[in-house]
Design a protein around this motif. Structure first.
Motif, mmCIF file in Angstrom:
data_model
loop_
_atom_site.group_PDB
_atom_site.id
_atom_site.type_symbol
_atom_site.label_atom_id
_atom_site.label_comp_id
_atom_site.label_asym_id
_atom_site.label_seq_id
_atom_site.Cartn_x
_atom_site.Cartn_y
_atom_site.Cartn_z
ATOM 1 N N TYR A 122 -6.363 0.609 -1.655
ATOM 2 C CA TYR A 122 -7.239 -0.294 -0.890
ATOM 3 C C TYR A 122 -6.956 -0.207 0.607
ATOM 4 O O TYR A 122 -7.879 -0.150 1.432
ATOM 5 C CB TYR A 122 -7.038 -1.725 -1.393
ATOM 6 N N ARG A 123 -5.679 -0.159 0.960
ATOM 7 C CA ARG A 123 -5.321 -0.094 2.387
ATOM 8 C C ARG A 123 -5.791 1.207 3.029
ATOM 9 O O ARG A 123 -6.252 1.222 4.174
ATOM 10 C CB ARG A 123 -3.795 -0.213 2.546
ATOM 11 N N LYS A 124 -5.677 2.304 2.282
ATOM 12 C CA LYS A 124 -6.055 3.605 2.837
ATOM 13 C C LYS A 124 -7.511 3.646 3.247
ATOM 14 O O LYS A 124 -7.866 4.240 4.271
ATOM 15 C CB LYS A 124 -5.772 4.698 1.807
ATOM 16 N N HIS A 125 -8.361 3.001 2.465
ATOM 17 C CA HIS A 125 -9.798 3.100 2.717
ATOM 18 C C HIS A 125 -10.353 1.942 3.532
ATOM 19 O O HIS A 125 -11.473 2.051 4.053
ATOM 20 C CB HIS A 125 -10.556 3.200 1.393
ATOM 21 N N THR A 126 -9.620 0.845 3.639
ATOM 22 C CA THR A 126 -10.160 -0.319 4.348
ATOM 23 C C THR A 126 -9.350 -0.721 5.574
ATOM 24 O O THR A 126 -9.849 -1.475 6.411
ATOM 25 C CB THR A 126 -10.245 -1.532 3.408
ATOM 26 N N GLY A 127 -8.104 -0.245 5.660
ATOM 27 C CA GLY A 127 -7.259 -0.662 6.778
ATOM 28 C C GLY A 127 -6.740 -2.082 6.639
ATOM 29 O O GLY A 127 -6.290 -2.682 7.629
ATOM 30 N N LYS A 130 -0.930 -5.499 4.386
ATOM 31 C CA LYS A 130 -0.214 -5.496 3.114
ATOM 32 C C LYS A 130 -0.519 -6.750 2.307
ATOM 33 O O LYS A 130 -0.685 -6.693 1.078
ATOM 34 C CB LYS A 130 1.290 -5.381 3.356
ATOM 35 N N GLN A 131 -0.597 -7.885 2.997
ATOM 36 C CA GLN A 131 -0.870 -9.131 2.303
ATOM 37 C C GLN A 131 -2.282 -9.137 1.717
ATOM 38 O O GLN A 131 -2.493 -9.551 0.577
ATOM 39 C CB GLN A 131 -0.698 -10.326 3.264
ATOM 40 N N GLU A 132 -3.244 -8.669 2.492
ATOM 41 C CA GLU A 132 -4.625 -8.608 2.013
ATOM 42 C C GLU A 132 -4.743 -7.643 0.836
ATOM 43 O O GLU A 132 -5.448 -7.920 -0.141
ATOM 44 C CB GLU A 132 -5.550 -8.172 3.147
ATOM 45 N N ALA A 133 -4.047 -6.520 0.946
ATOM 46 C CA ALA A 133 -4.124 -5.511 -0.116
ATOM 47 C C ALA A 133 -3.481 -6.021 -1.408
ATOM 48 O O ALA A 133 -3.987 -5.767 -2.501
ATOM 49 C CB ALA A 133 -3.460 -4.222 0.340
ATOM 50 N N LEU A 174 -11.779 0.944 -9.114
ATOM 51 C CA LEU A 174 -12.835 0.068 -8.627
ATOM 52 C C LEU A 174 -12.427 -0.791 -7.432
ATOM 53 O O LEU A 174 -13.238 -1.563 -6.926
ATOM 54 C CB LEU A 174 -13.294 -0.865 -9.759
ATOM 55 N N VAL A 175 -11.194 -0.635 -6.958
ATOM 56 C CA VAL A 175 -10.683 -1.548 -5.931
ATOM 57 C C VAL A 175 -11.493 -1.480 -4.638
ATOM 58 O O VAL A 175 -11.601 -2.471 -3.912
ATOM 59 C CB VAL A 175 -9.177 -1.282 -5.672
ATOM 60 N N CYS A 176 -12.095 -0.322 -4.348
ATOM 61 C CA CYS A 176 -12.898 -0.183 -3.126
ATOM 62 C C CYS A 176 -14.400 -0.220 -3.415
ATOM 63 O O CYS A 176 -15.212 0.209 -2.579
ATOM 64 C CB CYS A 176 -12.535 1.107 -2.399
#
Length: 345
Positions: A122-127, A130-133, A174-176
């Motif tokens: 999720y972090r790789k594609h949305t930026g 860590k907490q949000e991810a 499906l996370v993204c």
């Protein structure tokens, strides 16, 4: 397989995937075309080695291009994938398209928690932070039915059961919110109860996200449960395609007849023997001439002039329905009626 007034979300045209080996050229996929509409499920069925997984790895851009010859056209929402660079494909993978692999234990890293692996995607594609991810990972585990997701997010893959690992793989895919999901035999290693749960989960998530799905399997029973349209592959080629109802109820190709005849059915007496397809799948290093199924087919003598062994049958598609076979429609109808009668007796 899409209506004429609807632009397909995914369009594959004359795809060829050939591998160079020490023994020669392996024609793993040899001229494949199909469409997939938005929010629909395409089931791709065939024996091992028919080209199912190779096709979908080409869609994702996961073949080693130094050793693989790729030709044809793959359009995803109008974007050409075969000519796209690796950086562009990395942006699309996970974000626009994603894949669920057959063996979740082999696909998940044993050194990192399940939650971290979902969060990193999720972090790789949305930026995201860590907490949000992490919050997103917990949310996705909850959506795929993992109990106590706020606790299990910190577990490692070996602490999950087989069915839970597959659910975690679906959560990661499906996370993204990808628009295309490729499921490569995701239920093969699971027992029938868990298999049914995973199938129901995929259908529910498809309704929620509007995802287009390609479902790869060798099991026509699974196809009957999940697919809208069906593509039957043999020897790197499509031999039949149509809606689920058309292919399963009125199959046109002898290979599809063989697949259906080798399946147990609740509609037939238990003492009726199954009829496995004789022989083995063809070598794609040196495939048979003409129809690639003809060495295993029971009906080549029905075709005049020995065309089955010499001439490749064309896949004549009308309104999304077609089959690649030299038998005439009348011959197919008569043979299918005979097969149905022998199956019931």
């Amino acid at each position: 397989m899409t209506s004429t007034d609807q632009q397909p979300f995914l369009s594959v045209r004359d795809l060829k995937v050939h591998f160079s080996t020490e023994d020669g050229i392996v024609k793993a996929v040899d001229g494949l075309s199909f469409d997939l509409a938005k929010g629909q499920t395409l089931g791709i069925v065939g024996e091992s080695g028919s080209g199912k997984s190779v096709t979908n790895l080409a869609i994702l851009g996961l073949h080693d291009r130094k050793r693989t010859s790729l030709d044809g056209e793959i359009l995803l929402d109008g974007k050409e994938l075969l000519t796209a660079g690796e950086r562009e494909l990395e942006k699309l993978r996970g974000n626009k398209m994603a894949m669920i692999f057959q063996d979740a234990l082999a696909s998940l890293s044993p050194y990192h928690t399940v939650g971290r692996q979902i969060a990193e995607t999720y972090r790789k594609h949305t930026g995201a932070s860590k907490q949000e991810a992490r919050a997103r990972a917990v949310e996705m585990l909850r959506r795929v039915g993992i109990p106590q997701p706020d606790v299990r997010v910190d577990d490692y893959p070996h602490q999950f059961s087989g069915g839970m690992r597959q659910r975690a793989m679906i959560a990661m895919a499906l996370v993204c919110d990808p628009e295309l999901l490729i499921a490569d035999e995701p239920t093969t290693a699971l027992d029938v109860t868990v298999q049914a749960q995973i199938m129901d989960l995929l259908k529910d998530l498809q309704q929620e996200f509007g995802t287009s799905i390609i479902f790869i399997t060798h099991d026509l029973g699974v196809i009957a449960d999940i697919a809208d349209d069906v593509l039957v592959m043999y020897g790197g080629r499509c031999v039949e395609r149509g809606t689920k109802k058309e292919v399963l109820r009125t199959p046109r190709h002898p290979y599809t007849w063989g697949l259906l005849g080798s399946m147990p059915s609740l509609d037939h007496p238990v003492d009726v023997p199954l009829n496995p397809i004789p022989g083995s799948p063809p070598s794609l290093l040196n495939p048979p001439t003409g129809c690639r199924f003809h060495p295993r087919c029971a009906f080549p003598e029905k075709v005049a002039g020995g065309l089955c062994a010499t001439e490749r049958p064309l896949l004549d598609v009308v309104d999304g329905r077609g089959s690649a076979c030299h038998l005439t429609p009348e011959q197919r109808a008569d043979l299918l009626a005979d097969l149905a009668g022998s199956r019931q007796n």
